[in-house]
Write an enzyme that holds these catalytic residues in place. Structure first.
Site, PDB file in Angstrom:
ATOM      1  N   CYS A  93       3.670   4.144  -1.958  1.00 49.56           N
ATOM      2  CA  CYS A  93       2.931   3.026  -1.369  1.00 49.56           C
ATOM      3  C   CYS A  93       3.059   2.937   0.150  1.00 49.56           C
ATOM      4  O   CYS A  93       2.075   3.087   0.872  1.00 49.56           O
ATOM      5  CB  CYS A  93       3.400   1.705  -1.988  1.00 49.56           C
ATOM      6  SG  CYS A  93       2.801   1.438  -3.671  1.00 49.56           S
ATOM      7  N   ILE A  94       4.264   2.667   0.644  1.00 50.35           N
ATOM      8  CA  ILE A  94       4.431   2.310   2.049  1.00 50.35           C
ATOM      9  C   ILE A  94       3.985   3.423   3.014  1.00 50.35           C
ATOM     10  O   ILE A  94       3.398   3.123   4.049  1.00 50.35           O
ATOM     11  CB  ILE A  94       5.881   1.873   2.329  1.00 50.35           C
ATOM     12  CG1 ILE A  94       6.192   0.621   1.499  1.00 50.35           C
ATOM     13  CG2 ILE A  94       6.094   1.572   3.805  1.00 50.35           C
ATOM     14  CD1 ILE A  94       7.609   0.135   1.623  1.00 50.35           C
TER      15      ILE A  94
END
Length: 448
Positions: free
Chosen positions: A268-269
């Site tokens: 994600c990040i």
């Protein structure tokens, strides 16, 4: 409404496309709630293992009960969609080499849905993407012949919130955001997730739901970048960043602690903020915060390599030909997920400088770096083996690591996670710490 009644009575047949970290837990959650569930994946190996009742994702082992498995089937055949009442799409959305969104997996899945989706079925996209994807790409692909979302089929977006290794927040007790293409779509989407989640949070549109996911992870990316920059500043002015964070965190309002590390990892990040940045550029809006945070976070592996060189320099050694042990290839503690892990880039950078490398990670096997290297896995770390290294890099703070044994080895350690906070040993150096010289003071240039 027929589908609404089927969802309430658990008679609806549910499908999940993509049997990865997001899709498999979701499918088993629905099966555990009493639905008949079909998991669809292109990987013949995954499907074969699921049919044998094998689990390749540790987080969901406990969900593979006999009752759940009796209601769950796995297949590689997309024709199974024809018999499903609701389908959740949980496929990867990576970036291209040019750091642009790659929606090819969504496009492929939706193409198959368009071929087999029965009238009145519900489709929910869970894959992270930029605002507009659901109502533009997905809706268009499902309605090539004039069919309309909200009338002929129903369409929602609900961002996944899976946190691998989190023992506290799982699918059931993590609020679920849902946005629909129409009010009827939203009603069905909310009802679907109410069967497995304690709290469903409806929003006004699919775009709002898509944006909420990007905000969550861009918020983390920006704040991690800020604290990574503060760590480097503290290094420069010889202040312990960990002590500073601990002190600031005592403020009961207006402060949220974030912690530095060797870089950002996971599914994600490192990726999601670039989806938002790409979308913003299409609107002639340029987000400097996003670009700057990505730059800062992605440069942390190089900072770690420089600190490693400084650490070796204290003993009169260079990176080249030094025996270096990397502890932890996963991107976070106690999981086997090494997607986008900064440990992989750190390995490649040290390899380029001629270091003699070994890795140890009890959770990761078969790791391959971006440069194509397959790191040599060190055996169990006994005192004799530890003492054979010139330095050790703690990159992931797995609880399985015997930190006391590592300290007793006397080998210089670069701690990137503050894992050795309770140990007072001259051999331990943390990122964000000033690097003392051999006499305990002063700074040195690295021999690289």
């Amino acid at each position: 409404m027929e589908l609404l009644s089927k969802l309430e009575s658990r008679q609806a047949r549910i499908g999940v496309v993509g049997m990865g970290y997001v899709g498999l837990p979701l499918a088993l959650e629905f099966a555990g709630a009493g639905f008949a569930v079909t998991g669809i994946d292109l990987s013949e190996d995954k499907v074969a293992r699921l049919r044998r009742g094998e689990c390749y994702i540790p987080d969901v082992q406990e969900k593979m009960t006999a009752a759940a498995l009796a209601r769950f089937e796995a297949t590689t055949d997309f024709a199974a969609i024809a018999g499903l009442d609701a389908v959740c799409i949980c496929v990867p959305t990576p970036l291209t080499r040019n750091q642009e969104p790659d929606l090819s997996c969504i496009a492929s899945a939706v193409e198959q849905l368009g071929a087999y989706l029965k009238p009145g079925a519900l489709v929910v996209l869970e894959s992270t993407t930029y605002p507009g994807t659901t109502d533009e790409l997905v809706a268009a692909a499902l309605a090539p012949d004039g069919r309309q979302a909200g009338r002929d089929f129903f369409l929602c977006y609900s961002p996944e919130r899976v946190d691998p290794g989190n023992k506290t927040f799982r699918i059931r007790n993590t609020p679920k955001v849902v946005g629909g293409s129409t009010p009827r779509c939203l009603e069905l989407g909310v009802k679907l997730y109410e069967t497995i989640v304690e709290r469903v949070v409806p929003v006004s549109s699919t775009r709002a739901a898509e944006m909420s996911k990007l905000l969550e992870n861009t918020f983390r990316s920006v704040n991690i970048a800020f604290i990574n920059e503060i760590a480097q500043l503290c290094d420069r002015i010889e202040v312990n960043v960990w002590e500073v964070i601990q002190a600031a965190a005592t403020k009961p309002f207006g402060f949220m602690p974030f912690y530095p590390g060797p870089g950002i990892g996971g599914h994600c990040i490192p990726l999601d903020p670039m989806y938002l940045s790409w979308k913003a550029k299409g609107e002639n809006f340029f987000s400097r915060f996003i670009e700057l945070s990505q730059d800062l976070n992605r440069n942390m592996p190089r900072y770690v390599v420089q600190k490693t060189a400084d650490l070796l320099n204290r003993s009169g050694k260079s990176v080249k030909n030094s025996r270096i042990l990397l502890l932890g290839m996963a991107y976070k503690p106690d999981v086997g997920d090494w997607r986008e892990s900064p440990s992989l880039e750190i390995y490649d950078l040290l390899h380029e400088k001629g270091a003699r490398l070994a890795v140890h990670d009890p959770h990761c096997a078969g790791v391959r770096t971006e440069k194509g290297h397959r790191p040599e896995q060190a055996a169990e770390l006994d005192p004799h083996r530890l003492a054979s290294y010139d330095c050790i890099l703690l990159l992931t703070a797995h609880t399985a690591f015997d930190l006391g044994e590592i300290v007793r080895s006397g080998v210089p350690v670069l701690d990137t996670r503050n894992a050795f906070a309770g140990y007072d040993a001259a051999s331990i150096v943390r990122i964000g710490d000033a690097m003392p010289g051999p006499d305990g003071s002063g700074r040195e240039l690295a021999i690289v």
